[in-house]
Write a protein that holds these residues in place. Sequence first.
Motif, mmCIF file in Angstrom:
data_model
loop_
_atom_site.group_PDB
_atom_site.id
_atom_site.type_symbol
_atom_site.label_atom_id
_atom_site.label_comp_id
_atom_site.label_asym_id
_atom_site.label_seq_id
_atom_site.Cartn_x
_atom_site.Cartn_y
_atom_site.Cartn_z
ATOM 1 N N THR A 70 0.846 -1.190 0.000
ATOM 2 C CA THR A 70 0.000 0.000 0.000
ATOM 3 C C THR A 70 0.885 1.245 0.000
ATOM 4 O OG1 THR A 70 -0.117 0.015 2.422
ATOM 5 C CG2 THR A 70 -1.865 -1.155 1.240
ATOM 6 N N GLY A 71 0.295 2.378 -0.373
ATOM 7 C CA GLY A 71 1.053 3.624 -0.353
ATOM 8 C C GLY A 71 0.696 4.512 -1.520
ATOM 9 N N THR A 72 1.513 5.518 -1.752
ATOM 10 C CA THR A 72 1.214 6.513 -2.774
ATOM 11 C C THR A 72 2.438 6.873 -3.600
ATOM 12 O OG1 THR A 72 1.642 8.326 -1.226
ATOM 13 C CG2 THR A 72 -0.639 7.569 -1.410
ATOM 14 N N LEU A 73 2.156 7.331 -4.798
ATOM 15 C CA LEU A 73 3.146 7.916 -5.701
ATOM 16 C C LEU A 73 2.609 9.265 -6.143
ATOM 17 C CD1 LEU A 73 5.568 7.891 -7.773
ATOM 18 C CD2 LEU A 73 3.958 6.798 -9.358
ATOM 19 N N THR A 74 3.388 10.306 -5.941
ATOM 20 C CA THR A 74 3.023 11.635 -6.423
ATOM 21 C C THR A 74 4.010 12.021 -7.511
ATOM 22 O OG1 THR A 74 2.151 12.260 -4.258
ATOM 23 C CG2 THR A 74 2.645 14.039 -5.787
ATOM 24 N N ILE A 75 3.485 12.386 -8.676
ATOM 25 C CA ILE A 75 4.364 12.609 -9.821
ATOM 26 C C ILE A 75 3.874 13.778 -10.663
ATOM 27 C CG2 ILE A 75 3.101 10.969 -11.288
ATOM 28 C CD1 ILE A 75 5.855 10.122 -12.427
ATOM 29 N N ASP A 76 4.823 14.537 -11.194
ATOM 30 C CA ASP A 76 4.563 15.621 -12.135
ATOM 31 C C ASP A 76 5.422 15.348 -13.365
ATOM 32 O OD1 ASP A 76 4.309 17.903 -13.622
ATOM 33 O OD2 ASP A 76 5.059 19.278 -12.081
ATOM 34 N N PRO A 77 4.824 14.961 -14.498
ATOM 35 C CA PRO A 77 5.622 14.630 -15.686
ATOM 36 C C PRO A 77 6.556 15.745 -16.129
ATOM 37 C CG PRO A 77 3.346 13.939 -15.976
ATOM 38 C CD PRO A 77 3.376 14.767 -14.727
#
Length: 292
Positions: A70-77
Amino acid sequence: MPRLLPAALLAAATLAVAATAQMPTEKPGARDAARVSGGTYQADPAHTLVGWRVDHLGFSDYFGLFGDVTGTLTIDPANLSAARVDVSIPINPVVASKGLQEHLLRPGKDGGKPDFFGPGQAPARFVSTSVAPGADGMGAYILGNLTLNGITRPVAIQAQFTGAGAMRGTETVGFSGRALIKRSDFGITNGIPLISDEVELDLSAAFEKKAGASEPQPMPAPAANACNGDKVQPWFGKQATPAVRAEIAAATGAKMIRWLYPDSIVTQDYRAERLNVRMDKGTDVIRSASCG
């Protein structure tokens, strides 16, 4: 009853055809970075796996899997270096052969330390601290802190973008990764060197963008010198008399101090605020100091 059987078979066949019709005829994901949109994604527990491998006696390898991540990924291309990943990896259950699985999760004898994880091991957690994108925009070198067995250590992951697209209307991105750690860094020393200290990690992750995905609580980086071990240097080469020990305690402000000889038996838990002072046996001459 005989009349009901054909009707039941017809209904089952109709449902099967309907289910098949809903399946995509082409792979929904493709290795096309233009498909990735910015935002916060959640790890897909059913399709995110951490594989591990160690050498066993020089004959063969032990390997297994951790899942339900479980968890998150935060991304800005447009700014990949600002990407952030924070995931938790359950240690129990572990997928392995029956005998190996039993040993990995076996409690310690007579309430002592388990050989490996034991039955009550908390999930591991990885939190990235920096991301260096590759020149082709498809790979990245991810540095972060891995907490395992109650100990936090820096770990590097060589990651590759594997695909993006939409599955049943949900934006999904996928990555693979490799890392190499030493289990002794996390206090798991049983069997070394017969069972290798180095552990190869093979990662396969899928993240889905879902409404309401929230940012995880930040995990503080481990304090490198919370015990003020550098302040012990003026006493290196001096004997650790009661007066010197009192001076070191006052200079560092450390609440916990261990005075150690080369053959001292110590617990393997890492505590950044604890000061370890190492001395020569027989003379008590101070040689080094560190936190942990």
